[in-house]
Design an enzyme around this catalytic site. Structure first.
Site, short mmCIF file in Angstrom:
data_model
loop_
_atom_site.label_atom_id
_atom_site.label_comp_id
_atom_site.label_asym_id
_atom_site.label_seq_id
_atom_site.Cartn_x
_atom_site.Cartn_y
_atom_site.Cartn_z
N HIS A 47 -8.41 -0.98 5.22
CA HIS A 47 -9.16 -1.90 5.74
C HIS A 47 -9.43 -3.06 4.66
O HIS A 47 -10.72 -2.77 4.18
CB HIS A 47 -9.89 -2.27 7.58
N ASN A 77 0.62 -1.20 -0.22
CA ASN A 77 0.24 0.06 -0.47
C ASN A 77 0.90 1.27 -0.46
O ASN A 77 0.80 2.46 -0.89
CB ASN A 77 -0.87 0.34 1.35
N GLU A 104 -7.12 -2.27 -3.30
CA GLU A 104 -6.71 -1.31 -1.83
C GLU A 104 -5.99 0.02 -2.22
O GLU A 104 -6.22 0.56 -1.79
CB GLU A 104 -6.12 -1.95 -0.15
N ASN A 164 -6.65 5.02 7.66
CA ASN A 164 -6.50 3.52 7.56
C ASN A 164 -6.89 2.41 6.73
O ASN A 164 -8.23 3.55 5.91
CB ASN A 164 -6.54 2.57 9.00
N LYS A 178 -0.53 -1.83 14.44
CA LYS A 178 -0.27 -1.84 15.77
C LYS A 178 -1.81 -0.71 16.52
O LYS A 178 -1.25 0.38 15.45
CB LYS A 178 1.13 -1.06 16.48
#
Ligand code: GRF
Length: 191
Positions: A108, A16, A178, A106, A90
């Site tokens: 996912h 990514n 993604e 983010n 994390k």
């Protein structure tokens, strides 16, 4: 319009991250990756940064508070405008969330709120999708808040689950979406 300074946190292979780097270098995103940080010394994402002459920093996660303090220091030092968690495993420290409120995103590999939250990352997401027998999965890009995969959703795209899909074949197809969706989200946010 000034070029946005992007900081990327990775824990693994960094495909990514690579999609973001390639898009910024092509001018598809009005942004520049100025630092890549990882909690894992051997994360290939750090190597991807080094290859492009981008600052890369391993930060030891053994002391979590010291780790999060150092990460925040690095982001501020590099005057980062936008933080991207790209294959990052994390929980982000509260101080980082507070400093970068609504400026951390983010990616996912499922359609949140399905198959997300504690324990749902990487291949585990696709295993759960196949075990459940859903016919559609997908990708979500969202803002990061203090929860796990709970922040405001920015973009989603569906990916069909095929009858003969394995974890690997599904992950490969999802990963391609993604890369596309993360670049699209960054293009929007860096305008
Ligand atoms: C992949 O499982 C991806 O779905 C998730 O993190 C994992 C590694 O991504 N976002 P990357 O290749 O390290 O970007």
């Amino acid at each position: 319009m000034s070029v946005k300074r992007i900081g990327v946190l990775v824990s693994g292979g960094g495909t990514n991250l690579q999609a973001i780097i390639d898009a910024t270098l092509k001018g598809d995103i009005n942004g520049e990756v100025v630092i890549v940080i990882s909690n894992r010394k051997d994360a290939y994402g750090l190597e991807r940064a080094r290859i492009k002459g981008i600052r890369s920093e391993f930060v030891d996660y053994s002391d979590v508070d010291a780790y999060n303090k150092r990460v925040l220091e690095l982001l501020i030092e590099e005057k980062v405008d936008l933080v991207v968690l790209a294959g990052y495993l994390k929980v982000v420290g509260k101080d980082i969330i507070g400093t970068y409120e609504d400026r951390i995103i983010n990616i996912h590999p499922s359609l949140i709120p399905s198959f997300c939250g504690k324990g749902y990352y990487g291949e585990r997401v696709h295993k759960a999708v196949l075990d459940k027998g859903v016919k559609v999965t997908g990708v979500t890009v969202h803002f990061v808040d203090e929860g796990t995969d709970t922040g405001k959703i920015i973009l989603q795209e569906a990916v069909e689950v095929l009858d003969d899909d394995t974890i690997e074949s599904l992950q490969k197809r999802v990963l391609e979406i993604e890369h596309k969706l993360l670049v699209k989200a960054l293009r929007m946010l860096c305008k």
